[in-house]
Design a protein around this motif. Structure first.
Motif, short mmCIF file in Angstrom:
data_model
loop_
_atom_site.label_atom_id
_atom_site.label_comp_id
_atom_site.label_asym_id
_atom_site.label_seq_id
_atom_site.Cartn_x
_atom_site.Cartn_y
_atom_site.Cartn_z
N ARG A 19 0.84 -1.18 0.00
CA ARG A 19 0.00 0.00 0.00
C ARG A 19 0.88 1.24 0.00
O ARG A 19 1.73 1.41 0.87
N LEU A 20 0.66 2.09 -0.97
CA LEU A 20 1.33 3.38 -1.03
C LEU A 20 0.44 4.43 -0.39
O LEU A 20 -0.79 4.33 -0.44
N SER A 21 1.07 5.43 0.20
CA SER A 21 0.33 6.53 0.80
C SER A 21 0.86 7.86 0.28
O SER A 21 2.03 7.96 -0.09
N CYS A 22 0.00 8.84 0.29
CA CYS A 22 0.37 10.18 -0.14
C CYS A 22 -0.27 11.18 0.80
O CYS A 22 -1.50 11.31 0.81
N ALA A 23 0.55 11.86 1.58
CA ALA A 23 0.05 12.88 2.49
C ALA A 23 -0.06 14.20 1.75
O ALA A 23 0.93 14.69 1.19
N ALA A 24 -1.25 14.75 1.73
CA ALA A 24 -1.50 16.00 1.03
C ALA A 24 -1.78 17.11 2.03
O ALA A 24 -2.51 16.91 2.99
N SER A 25 -1.18 18.25 1.79
CA SER A 25 -1.41 19.37 2.70
C SER A 25 -1.44 20.67 1.91
O SER A 25 -0.96 20.74 0.78
N GLY A 26 -2.03 21.68 2.52
CA GLY A 26 -2.01 23.01 1.93
C GLY A 26 -3.05 23.29 0.87
O GLY A 26 -3.05 24.36 0.27
N PHE A 27 -3.96 22.34 0.62
CA PHE A 27 -4.99 22.67 -0.35
C PHE A 27 -6.36 22.57 0.30
O PHE A 27 -6.61 21.74 1.15
N THR A 28 -7.21 23.47 -0.13
CA THR A 28 -8.55 23.57 0.42
C THR A 28 -9.58 23.48 -0.69
O THR A 28 -10.65 24.08 -0.62
N TYR A 29 -9.23 22.70 -1.73
CA TYR A 29 -10.15 22.57 -2.85
C TYR A 29 -11.42 21.86 -2.41
O TYR A 29 -11.37 20.80 -1.80
N SER A 30 -12.54 22.40 -2.77
CA SER A 30 -13.80 21.69 -2.50
C SER A 30 -14.10 20.70 -3.61
O SER A 30 -14.79 19.71 -3.41
N THR A 31 -13.56 20.98 -4.77
CA THR A 31 -13.70 20.07 -5.91
C THR A 31 -12.30 19.75 -6.41
O THR A 31 -11.52 20.67 -6.68
N TYR A 32 -11.98 18.48 -6.52
CA TYR A 32 -10.60 18.12 -6.87
C TYR A 32 -10.54 16.76 -7.53
O TYR A 32 -11.49 15.97 -7.48
#
Length: 125
Positions: A19-32
């Motif tokens: 299992r790969l993981s990707c930590a995402a930060s800094g975005f507040t997109y409501s649609t992505y």
């Protein structure tokens, strides 16, 4: 500023799971649209799986039925569960995101403006 950081890459034998993981930060997109891509040496970067803000998922034919993309919204973490791995899955794996979800299923790298640094998967026969 959007930051994406992949983890979980490894070296293992064919038939295994990871299992790969990707930590995402800094975005507040409501649609992505978020996606996993991979790039093997000498080959173009290709889309592996995508998920949009409605939860709709898409997969490359080469991984359909073996890989599962998921998003933990509470932790802003994207996952890629990979089963029945094959040597041809060997590549650097990247996560990426863009605001909006039009054409998410196409997994066109040109739409994605925010990328991680990648995590290496090596599958031996």
């Amino acid at each position: 500023q959007v930051h994406m950081e992949e983890s979980g890459g490894d070296s293992l034998q064919a038939g295994g799971s990871l299992r790969l993981s990707c930590a995402a930060s800094g975005f507040t997109y409501s649609t992505y649209c978020m996606a996993w891509f991979r790039q093997a040496p000498g080959k173009e970067r290709e889309g592996v799986a995508s998920i949009d803000s409605t939860g709709r998922t898409s997969y490359a034919k080469s991984v359909e039925g073996r890989f599962t993309i998921s998003l933990d919204n509470a932790k802003n973490t994207l996952h890629l569960q990979m089963n029945t791995l094959k040597p041809e899955d060997t590549a650097m794996y990247y996560c990426a995101v863009y605001e909006g979800r039009d054409w998410c299923r196409l997994m066109d790298p040109g739409y994605f403006g925010n990328w991680g640094q990648g995590t290496q998967l090596t599958v031996s026969s």
